[in-house]
Design a protein around this motif. Structure first.
Motif, mmCIF file in Angstrom:
data_model
loop_
_atom_site.group_PDB
_atom_site.id
_atom_site.type_symbol
_atom_site.label_atom_id
_atom_site.label_comp_id
_atom_site.label_asym_id
_atom_site.label_seq_id
_atom_site.Cartn_x
_atom_site.Cartn_y
_atom_site.Cartn_z
ATOM 1 N N SER A 146 0.742 -1.294 -0.007
ATOM 2 C CA SER A 146 0.074 -0.162 -0.134
ATOM 3 C C SER A 146 0.790 1.364 0.011
ATOM 4 C CB SER A 146 -0.864 0.039 1.351
ATOM 5 O OG SER A 146 -1.901 -1.048 1.109
ATOM 6 N N PHE A 147 1.951 1.271 0.802
ATOM 7 C CA PHE A 147 2.883 2.315 0.662
ATOM 8 C C PHE A 147 4.476 1.856 0.526
ATOM 9 C CE2 PHE A 147 -0.814 3.696 3.285
ATOM 10 C CZ PHE A 147 -0.806 4.794 3.068
ATOM 11 N N ALA A 148 5.206 2.641 0.012
ATOM 12 C CA ALA A 148 6.480 2.041 -0.369
ATOM 13 C C ALA A 148 7.400 3.405 -0.549
ATOM 14 C CB ALA A 148 6.795 1.269 -1.283
ATOM 15 N N GLY A 177 3.060 8.706 7.186
ATOM 16 C CA GLY A 177 4.197 8.341 6.351
ATOM 17 C C GLY A 177 5.420 8.578 6.743
ATOM 18 N N SER A 178 5.613 9.554 7.670
ATOM 19 C CA SER A 178 6.884 10.033 8.155
ATOM 20 C C SER A 178 7.322 8.898 9.222
ATOM 21 C CB SER A 178 6.712 11.437 8.988
ATOM 22 O OG SER A 178 6.411 12.462 7.779
ATOM 23 N N LEU A 179 6.360 8.449 10.041
ATOM 24 C CA LEU A 179 6.800 7.323 10.872
ATOM 25 C C LEU A 179 6.940 6.077 10.113
ATOM 26 C CD1 LEU A 179 3.901 7.659 13.443
ATOM 27 C CD2 LEU A 179 5.686 9.000 13.233
ATOM 28 N N ASP A 215 14.978 12.979 -4.441
ATOM 29 C CA ASP A 215 15.842 11.684 -4.669
ATOM 30 C C ASP A 215 14.891 10.377 -4.525
ATOM 31 O OD1 ASP A 215 18.463 12.892 -5.203
ATOM 32 O OD2 ASP A 215 18.112 13.639 -3.004
ATOM 33 N N ALA A 216 13.832 10.405 -3.342
ATOM 34 C CA ALA A 216 13.206 9.480 -3.077
ATOM 35 C C ALA A 216 11.698 10.015 -2.552
ATOM 36 C CB ALA A 216 13.858 8.437 -1.995
ATOM 37 N N ALA A 217 10.783 9.059 -2.615
ATOM 38 C CA ALA A 217 9.501 9.467 -2.029
ATOM 39 C C ALA A 217 8.626 8.144 -1.435
ATOM 40 C CB ALA A 217 8.786 10.112 -3.208
ATOM 41 N N LEU A 218 8.120 8.578 -0.391
ATOM 42 C CA LEU A 218 7.327 7.696 0.671
ATOM 43 C C LEU A 218 5.798 7.821 -0.489
ATOM 44 C CD1 LEU A 218 5.074 6.810 2.635
ATOM 45 C CD2 LEU A 218 7.301 5.531 2.690
ATOM 46 N N MET A 219 5.722 6.836 -1.167
ATOM 47 C CA MET A 219 4.640 6.987 -2.024
ATOM 48 C C MET A 219 3.541 6.077 -1.598
ATOM 49 S SD MET A 219 4.923 7.181 -6.232
ATOM 50 C CE MET A 219 6.184 8.363 -6.109
ATOM 51 N N ALA A 220 1.935 6.372 -2.055
ATOM 52 C CA ALA A 220 0.957 5.377 -1.776
ATOM 53 C C ALA A 220 0.334 5.107 -3.205
ATOM 54 C CB ALA A 220 -0.114 6.331 -0.736
ATOM 55 N N GLU A 221 -0.564 3.936 -2.989
ATOM 56 C CA GLU A 221 -1.300 3.464 -4.222
ATOM 57 C C GLU A 221 -2.265 4.499 -4.097
ATOM 58 O OE1 GLU A 221 -0.357 1.358 -6.223
ATOM 59 O OE2 GLU A 221 -0.248 -0.530 -5.538
ATOM 60 N N VAL A 302 -5.555 0.577 -13.349
ATOM 61 C CA VAL A 302 -5.852 0.056 -11.973
ATOM 62 C C VAL A 302 -5.894 -1.336 -11.855
ATOM 63 C CG1 VAL A 302 -7.056 2.297 -11.907
ATOM 64 C CG2 VAL A 302 -8.263 0.354 -12.541
ATOM 65 N N ALA A 303 -6.188 -2.200 -12.630
ATOM 66 C CA ALA A 303 -6.183 -3.652 -12.289
ATOM 67 C C ALA A 303 -5.464 -4.011 -11.375
ATOM 68 C CB ALA A 303 -6.263 -4.628 -13.706
ATOM 69 N N ASP A 304 -3.991 -3.792 -11.364
ATOM 70 C CA ASP A 304 -2.984 -4.342 -10.624
ATOM 71 C C ASP A 304 -2.534 -3.601 -9.347
ATOM 72 O OD1 ASP A 304 -2.529 -6.302 -12.612
ATOM 73 O OD2 ASP A 304 -1.186 -5.116 -13.858
ATOM 74 N N VAL A 305 -3.706 -2.602 -9.193
ATOM 75 C CA VAL A 305 -3.368 -1.651 -7.908
ATOM 76 C C VAL A 305 -3.462 -2.751 -6.755
ATOM 77 C CG1 VAL A 305 -4.356 0.285 -6.496
ATOM 78 C CG2 VAL A 305 -4.023 0.544 -8.925
ATOM 79 N N ALA A 306 -2.755 -2.391 -5.694
ATOM 80 C CA ALA A 306 -2.831 -3.070 -4.423
ATOM 81 C C ALA A 306 -3.582 -2.473 -3.488
ATOM 82 C CB ALA A 306 -1.276 -3.540 -3.797
#
Length: 346
Positions: A146-148, A177-179, A215-221, A302-306
């Motif tokens: 869900s988040f990565a 997300g920060s946690l 450089d990076a991001a904590l991203m959600a579905e 969207v078919a592969d969205v977790a």
């Protein structure tokens, strides 16, 4: 009188009494049977009834609800599309927000009535005493994927340890997300002092990563799946593991002042949202059906969205997990008393 006449009369009297006794016994059996049936019916457990609706209409029929353009807010859009809010006498307008902290300001000013929140953000705001905010409904329980933490697909960063001295995007510096990011850094032997955080709305993170703004991001579905399938990003580490596995990540909040002035409106909103969540539990396709409309992710993607689950009721044990993590990772400084934060019916 002859003996045989006396005997005949005795026999006749005995038979008459016997017939009367049998009739009386039959009558008693009927009465007992009827009484038993009546008592039995009364003793049977009542059929479950639908939650009683107030006899009066909601105090406010038109309400604006702030939501993030992520999988977490899907029940709001399902409830709108299925007419569940209309059934309760409500016209709900979802409005995209940049984050829970910004939404709190809009609730305080009256521009929003309710809004999606990360539970950690709600705890933090209440601790700071900016305004009395309460969690009124459950919304989302995350699952793996869900988040990565993601990087540009061409980036040389392969592990969390290589995030040292890098600029990382989060949707809210005080949010959940920060946690999650703090836990990932800790496992890699790093801390907040080793990275630079910047706030970027969820919908803008893909662009920020692609353009090298971060450089990076904590991203959600669903942005995780879209970025990966388009070849724009690469996942460095899943955030929903270890102590964050299956965590309740999002709910609906509003101010204590609004709650006091709109009890029937709130109850109507809670019923409609819970109905949508129960529908999703039986038919998860409902989530994928509404995602393209508010995330702008193409239907083909969207078919592969977790996504995780959408609990219709708040589990206080699970919510306590979030409070404990917020305390452990210093989003708050004091333990949370959930009785002061969660509204009945959520």
């Amino acid at each position: 009188m002859p003996e045989r006449d006396l005997a005949a009369r005795a026999i006749e009297t005995h038979q008459r009494r016997r017939r009367n006794l049998m009739a009386l016994t039959a009558a008693v059996v009927v009465v007992i049977t009827v009484l038993a049936a009546t008592i039995g019916v009364r003793a049977l457990p009542a059929e479950p009834r639908a939650a009683a609706r107030p006899s009066s209409p909601p105090e406010q029929s038109d309400i604006v609800v702030g939501v993030l353009p992520t999988v977490e807010s899907a029940p709001v859009f399902v409830a709108v599309s299925k007419g569940y809010f209309k059934e309760e006498g409500l016209t709900v307008q979802p409005r995209i927000i940049t984050g829970p902290a910004a939404a709190a300001t809009q609730i305080a000013s009256g521009r929003l009535d309710l809004a999606q929140t990360e539970y950690a953000t709600a705890f933090s705001m209440n601790e700071m005493g900016l305004e009395e905010f309460k969690i009124v409904s459950s919304l989302y329980q995350a699952a793996q994927g869900s988040f990565a933490v993601v990087v540009d697909s061409r980036s040389k960063i392969r592990t969390a340890a290589e995030l040292k001295r890098k600029k990382i995007a989060v949707s809210d510096r005080k949010g959940l997300g920060s946690l999650m990011l703090a836990a990932i850094l800790k496992r890699a032997g790093l801390s907040w002092r080793d990275v630079s955080l910047t706030e970027v709305p969820s919908a803008n993170m893909l662009v920020a990563v692609a353009k090298g703004q971060v450089d990076a991001a904590l991203m959600a579905e669903p942005f995780l799946t879209f970025g990966r399938e388009k070849g724009l990003t690469r996942i460095v580490e899943d955030a929903m593991t270890h102590e964050f596995a299956n965590l309740y990540t999002a709910g609906i909040m509003t101010s204590d002042k609004w709650i006091r002035g709109h009890p029937r409106t709130l109850a109507a909103f809670q019923r409609a949202l819970a109905k949508a969540q129960r529908l999703i539990a039986s038919d998860p396709q409902q989530v994928r059906d509404v995602l393209p409309g508010y995330t702008k992710i193409p239907k083909a993607r969207v078919a592969d969205v977790a996504f995780g689950s959408y609990p219709a009721k708040l589990d206080l044990t699970e919510l306590q997990r979030v409070a404990d993590l917020a305390l452990a990772y210093e989003a708050i400084t004091r333990p949370v008393d959930l009785r002061n934060v969660v509204v009945k019916g959520g």
